[in-house]
Design a protein around this motif. Sequence first.
Motif, short mmCIF file in Angstrom:
data_model
loop_
_atom_site.label_atom_id
_atom_site.label_comp_id
_atom_site.label_asym_id
_atom_site.label_seq_id
_atom_site.Cartn_x
_atom_site.Cartn_y
_atom_site.Cartn_z
N PHE A 1 -4.78 0.49 -4.82
CA PHE A 1 -5.27 -0.16 -3.61
C PHE A 1 -5.03 -1.66 -3.72
O PHE A 1 -5.36 -2.28 -4.73
N ARG B 1 -4.63 3.80 3.14
CA ARG B 1 -5.66 3.77 2.10
C ARG B 1 -6.51 5.05 2.12
O ARG B 1 -6.90 5.57 1.07
N GLU C 1 0.83 -1.20 0.00
CA GLU C 1 0.00 0.00 0.00
C GLU C 1 0.87 1.26 0.00
O GLU C 1 0.56 2.24 -0.68
#
Length: 210
Positions: free
Chosen positions: A95, A134, A89
């Motif tokens: 993603f 994220r 990540e």
Amino acid sequence: MSSASEPHASAFSAAELEFLAEDELIEIVPNLRMDPLNFISGDFGPFRPQIATQVPLWLAVALKKRGKCTIRAPEWMSIDKLSQVLESERDSEKFQPLPFHYVEISRLLFDHAREDIPDIYMVRSLVEDIKDVRFHKIGTGLEIISKERTYALRLKNLSAMEANIVRPFVTRALETLYKLGSSDMIQESDTNRQPPQAMNRGPRRQLKDR
């Protein structure tokens, strides 16, 4: 589901997302003997002591609360797997693939099966770090929408919670950009449209008096 009259609300509440996640299958090790259970979603069991079987997460939590089983954490919740995901990540703009309900599943297991998760504090820390990275990517994507004229956005591998949070903002932003784009097109069309010019028929002839 959140009221449609609240334009800034997410499509689902956290409790509703958790309810949906409870249908995900997870492995348990029962300590009881029991015949199969028949539900609308399917049949689960039979249950035999120390023989692993898969059941919906809601059933695993119910049995766990009654001391009838232990829950095996999913493979993706191991320290090795989570460490790999976190590193990927951080190193990639994309993603990384995770279960659609990874946030809700991990929260339910942290709440109801903490003693069944090896190194739970490290696992919890890794999950939180992954969520933070994220969300930073999501924020970057929203900045791109606000700065550039974009009529579509593809965010692959978002989880349920992430998509639920982003959806209202992205939808409003794209709707606004589309409206602005449409108005610009109308103005440009009006500018390019020249008024019709009268035909030059030459000097008019004077009529003679009779």
